[in-house]
Design an enzyme around this catalytic site. Structure first.
Site, PDB file in Angstrom:
ATOM      1  N   HIS A  49       0.863  -1.185   0.000  1.00 57.34           N
ATOM      2  CA  HIS A  49       0.000   0.000   0.000  1.00 57.34           C
ATOM      3  C   HIS A  49       0.897   1.233   0.000  1.00 57.34           C
ATOM      4  O   HIS A  49       1.701   1.437   0.919  1.00 57.34           O
ATOM      5  CB  HIS A  49      -0.930   0.003   1.212  1.00 57.34           C
ATOM      6  CG  HIS A  49      -2.044  -0.985   1.107  1.00 57.34           C
ATOM      7  ND1 HIS A  49      -2.618  -1.604   2.193  1.00 57.34           N
ATOM      8  CD2 HIS A  49      -2.705  -1.471   0.014  1.00 57.34           C
ATOM      9  CE1 HIS A  49      -3.584  -2.420   1.786  1.00 57.34           C
ATOM     10  NE2 HIS A  49      -3.652  -2.353   0.464  1.00 57.34           N
ATOM     11  N   GLU A  75       1.736   3.848   3.022  1.00 57.22           N
ATOM     12  CA  GLU A  75       2.198   3.335   4.312  1.00 57.22           C
ATOM     13  C   GLU A  75       3.724   3.369   4.367  1.00 57.22           C
ATOM     14  O   GLU A  75       4.399   2.340   4.373  1.00 57.22           O
ATOM     15  CB  GLU A  75       1.624   1.927   4.524  1.00 57.22           C
ATOM     16  CG  GLU A  75       0.102   1.935   4.566  1.00 57.22           C
ATOM     17  CD  GLU A  75      -0.546   0.553   4.512  1.00 57.22           C
ATOM     18  OE1 GLU A  75       0.188  -0.464   4.590  1.00 57.22           O
ATOM     19  OE2 GLU A  75      -1.784   0.479   4.384  1.00 57.22           O
ATOM     20  N   ARG A 117      -3.166   5.018  -2.095  1.00 57.91           N
ATOM     21  CA  ARG A 117      -3.029   3.673  -1.532  1.00 57.91           C
ATOM     22  C   ARG A 117      -2.760   2.604  -2.598  1.00 57.91           C
ATOM     23  O   ARG A 117      -1.989   1.663  -2.371  1.00 57.91           O
ATOM     24  CB  ARG A 117      -4.325   3.329  -0.781  1.00 57.91           C
ATOM     25  CG  ARG A 117      -4.526   1.867  -0.382  1.00 57.91           C
ATOM     26  CD  ARG A 117      -5.906   1.731   0.254  1.00 57.91           C
ATOM     27  NE  ARG A 117      -6.348   0.358   0.413  1.00 57.91           N
ATOM     28  CZ  ARG A 117      -6.287  -0.328   1.557  1.00 57.91           C
ATOM     29  NH1 ARG A 117      -5.758   0.228   2.625  1.00 57.91           N
ATOM     30  NH2 ARG A 117      -6.748  -1.558   1.626  1.00 57.91           N
ATOM     31  N   HIS A 175       2.538  -3.696   6.931  1.00 52.76           N
ATOM     32  CA  HIS A 175       1.610  -2.606   6.623  1.00 52.76           C
ATOM     33  C   HIS A 175       1.593  -1.606   7.778  1.00 52.76           C
ATOM     34  O   HIS A 175       2.297  -1.751   8.765  1.00 52.76           O
ATOM     35  CB  HIS A 175       0.190  -3.154   6.447  1.00 52.76           C
ATOM     36  CG  HIS A 175      -0.011  -4.028   5.253  1.00 52.76           C
ATOM     37  ND1 HIS A 175      -0.871  -3.707   4.238  1.00 52.76           N
ATOM     38  CD2 HIS A 175       0.512  -5.238   4.913  1.00 52.76           C
ATOM     39  CE1 HIS A 175      -0.874  -4.657   3.317  1.00 52.76           C
ATOM     40  NE2 HIS A 175      -0.035  -5.611   3.706  1.00 52.76           N
ATOM     41  N   GLU A 186       0.587  -4.772  11.127  1.00 54.42           N
ATOM     42  CA  GLU A 186       0.121  -3.385  10.989  1.00 54.42           C
ATOM     43  C   GLU A 186       0.902  -2.573  12.033  1.00 54.42           C
ATOM     44  O   GLU A 186       0.661  -2.701  13.230  1.00 54.42           O
ATOM     45  CB  GLU A 186      -1.389  -3.272  11.232  1.00 54.42           C
ATOM     46  CG  GLU A 186      -2.249  -4.034  10.230  1.00 54.42           C
ATOM     47  CD  GLU A 186      -2.412  -3.308   8.904  1.00 54.42           C
ATOM     48  OE1 GLU A 186      -1.899  -2.178   8.778  1.00 54.42           O
ATOM     49  OE2 GLU A 186      -3.047  -3.869   7.989  1.00 54.42           O
TER      50      GLU A 186
END
Length: 379
Positions: free
Chosen positions: A103, A106, A163, A234, A308
């Protein structure tokens, strides 16, 4: 006369060899120097990351090599670094996969992949455990998968939060880009996606329609029998996600995945006190399909996780540079915790982790039925 010619040829040969060795030595020194001068507490544009990758390989030829395994829609290289030492016992090496930057917005993810490589390079010579692991494992690290999208986020402030990829709109749409983490062949298009090309979760026209996702599936798919663990990095939310994104499917080794993930989260908390929550995406985030994490587990890779990274909403994808180091420090120990576990399970036991669907519980049987029904792929 003949002796003079032979001596002349021999002398020329020595000069060439010395020249090659000197050139190689200069390259190694320059690579190490560039690595030392690189600022790992700053975000870097793609051209600097490409140069950094070359420097890492040039400065550490005994450990690091590189490979281009795909091209983006706009024709840029998707490049990885392979970290691994020679195995003197001729034992088959296993594989760990790590990717970042699927993405585009990020930025902390590519920063972490660079941090991870730096830590491995700087510590393996003094860490006997790590050195042994690198003799048994090859760790493949892709700092940026979505190269086109990442470059687009650097254009100006209006593009910073882009994104998706940068593929053109489908015939029925008007917006650029596909969410690459909805484009993998894992329950594709079933939950948590959009078929509207203007949505941030647009999953593409079909599973693997995008060259970036296709490149990962082709490259990892060729070495699935050697691959122990798939880590995809991520942000944000401070989560460790395990398969599956579909709420009606559970991984056959779910309990072990939870246990290993929670151990990693525990190690991460020790670094800066940050809490990371462990679970499936439907349990702690939202349902989704077509993720690379789910694809890896469905393919038969026993351990598959999405990290994440920071934070929990204050800055989200605009994490300040002063948080790069602490975020990477905690993520590094978490990733290393998982890698160490899968290594020790494989090389200290003589049996490989569960790859297929060997559990006979009702939960496992139901997982297989659902996975086959939804994707045609046997777990």
């Amino acid at each position: 006369m003949e002796k003079i010619v032979k001596l002349w040829v021999f002398g020329l040969f020595l000069l060439i060899i010395c020249g090659l060795e000197t050139s190689r030595g200069h390259g190694l020194v320059e690579g190490l120097e560039s690595m030392r001068n690189y600022d790992y507490t700053k975000y870097h544009p793609m051209d600097e990351i490409y140069e950094w990758m070359k420097d890492v390989e040039r400065g550490n030829p005994e450990l690091v090599s590189s490979a281009v395994y795909g091209r983006t829609y706009e024709g840029r290289n998707i490049t990885l670094l392979k970290l691994g030492l020679k195995n003197m016992e001729a034992r088959e090496k296993k594989v760990i996969w790590m990717d970042c930057g699927i993405h585009a917005r990020e930025w902390i993810a590519p920063a972490f992949c660079q941090w991870f490589v730096k830590e491995i390079v700087n510590s393996y010579k003094t860490n006997k455990k790590l050195e042994r692991m690198l003799q048994n494992l090859d760790i493949y690290v892709t700092p940026v998968i979505n190269v086109d999208g990442y470059i687009f986020t650097w254009v100006n402030d209006t593009t910073r939060l882009w994104r998706k990829s940068r593929s053109p709109p489908p015939a029925s749409g008007s917006c650029y880009g596909v969410d690459l983490n909805r484009n993998f062949n894992a329950n594709w298009g079933t939950v948590g996606v959009s078929f509207d090309s203007c949505s941030n979760t647009y999953c593409g026209t079909s599973a693997g329609s995008e060259p970036e996702a296709k490149a990962v599936m082709a490259f990892v798919g060729k070495m699935v029998n050697q691959t122990l663990c798939f880590l995809t990095i991520h942000s944000a939310g401070q989560l460790i996600l395990l398969p599956y994104g579909h709420p009606q499917i559970s991984a056959p080794n779910y309990d072990e995945l939870i246990s290993v993930g929670e151990a990693a989260a525990g190690e991460m908390k020790k670094v800066h006190g940050m809490n990371y929550t462990v679970g499936t995406s439907p349990q702690i985030l939202y349902a989704n399909s077509g993720s690379s994490r789910d694809w890896a587990r469905l393919l038969g890779i026993p351990f598959s996780y999405t990290f994440e990274l920071r934070d929990k909403g204050e800055f989200s994808h605009l994490l300040p540079e002063d948080q790069i180091q602490p975020a990477c420090e905690e993520a590094y120990v978490g990733a290393l915790s998982i890698i160490t576990y899968v290594h020790d399970k494989t090389f200290n036991n003589s049996t490989l982790p569960n790859r297929g669907f060997s559990l006979v519980s009702k939960k496992a049987v139901w997982s297989t039925v659902m996975a086959v029904f939804l994707t045609g792929v046997l777990v």
